[in-house]
Design an enzyme around this catalytic site. Sequence first.
Site, short mmCIF file in Angstrom:
data_model
loop_
_atom_site.label_atom_id
_atom_site.label_comp_id
_atom_site.label_asym_id
_atom_site.label_seq_id
_atom_site.Cartn_x
_atom_site.Cartn_y
_atom_site.Cartn_z
N HIS A 20 -4.58 6.34 -5.48
CA HIS A 20 -4.07 6.31 -6.86
C HIS A 20 -4.72 5.18 -7.66
O HIS A 20 -4.73 4.04 -7.23
CB HIS A 20 -2.55 6.13 -6.84
CG HIS A 20 -1.83 7.27 -6.20
ND1 HIS A 20 -1.44 7.25 -4.87
CD2 HIS A 20 -1.48 8.49 -6.69
CE1 HIS A 20 -0.84 8.40 -4.58
NE2 HIS A 20 -0.86 9.16 -5.66
N ASP B 211 -3.38 2.18 -1.48
CA ASP B 211 -3.48 3.43 -0.73
C ASP B 211 -4.87 4.05 -0.83
O ASP B 211 -5.18 5.01 -0.13
CB ASP B 211 -2.41 4.43 -1.16
CG ASP B 211 -2.49 4.80 -2.65
OD1 ASP B 211 -3.52 4.50 -3.29
OD2 ASP B 211 -1.53 5.38 -3.17
N SER C 168 0.66 13.15 -9.25
CA SER C 168 0.87 11.70 -9.35
C SER C 168 -0.19 10.99 -10.19
O SER C 168 0.07 9.93 -10.75
CB SER C 168 0.91 11.09 -7.94
OG SER C 168 -0.27 11.40 -7.23
#
Length: 250
Positions: free
Chosen positions: A225, A222, A73
């Site tokens: 990221h 979060d 990601s």
Amino acid sequence: MPNPKITQSLLNPTVSTYRNLLKFCYFLTVFVLISCGNDTKSKATLNATENATTETESSEKASSKTILFFGDSITAGYGLDDTNDAFPGIIQTKIDSLGLNYQVVNSGVSGETSAGGKSRIDWILNQDIDIFILELGANDGLRGVAITETKANLQAIIDAVKAKSPNTKIVLAGMQLPPNMGADYTTQFKEVFSDLASKNDLAFIPFILKDVGGVKKLNQNDGIHPTAEGHKILAKTVWEVLSGVIKEEA
């Protein structure tokens, strides 16, 4: 009253009148043919120019070298409004600004583990790759996957690239874990990447999230990221190593 002679001439045209009419039709036909010919030539010239331009662009694209980012990601740009804001896209902009003949391919998949990367590497290698950046392992660490398994999977990916294309330059991106995963595990996890880089003689980025990991304002809600600003820093960190590899390629 109409002139009788003129009226008679119009009603009964002479041979001279016919000749003049035929000459006019002849010249009109020639003019139309010449005009059409010029138009056809113009269209042909335009088409030839367009085809030449297309062929040149295709040739340039075909001759460009490929840098492929193979990751999770972080590479994919998870959570960004525009995936071009992810560090691979930023690096492409950098490359273009320098006039370098490289095309970046973003092969990041959110949630990807080293095992997932291992399972799709053969398909990825169906294309020609000049520089291969390997950025995987973070999800293994966050899930507590055995260190030996992660290391074996990453080695298998490296082996697959070398077997398919021995001339491909490989860059390994290192990753580190937060301390809550346990001191022993985090230390061994960090060493996986440096060990693999040393063993395989790879260009190495010690920590891809350098100056970003753990910095609240540079990460999304979060806490994992990077934001668009965070990715700009990632791009600089990667470029410090990648630029050297590109120079070696030249």
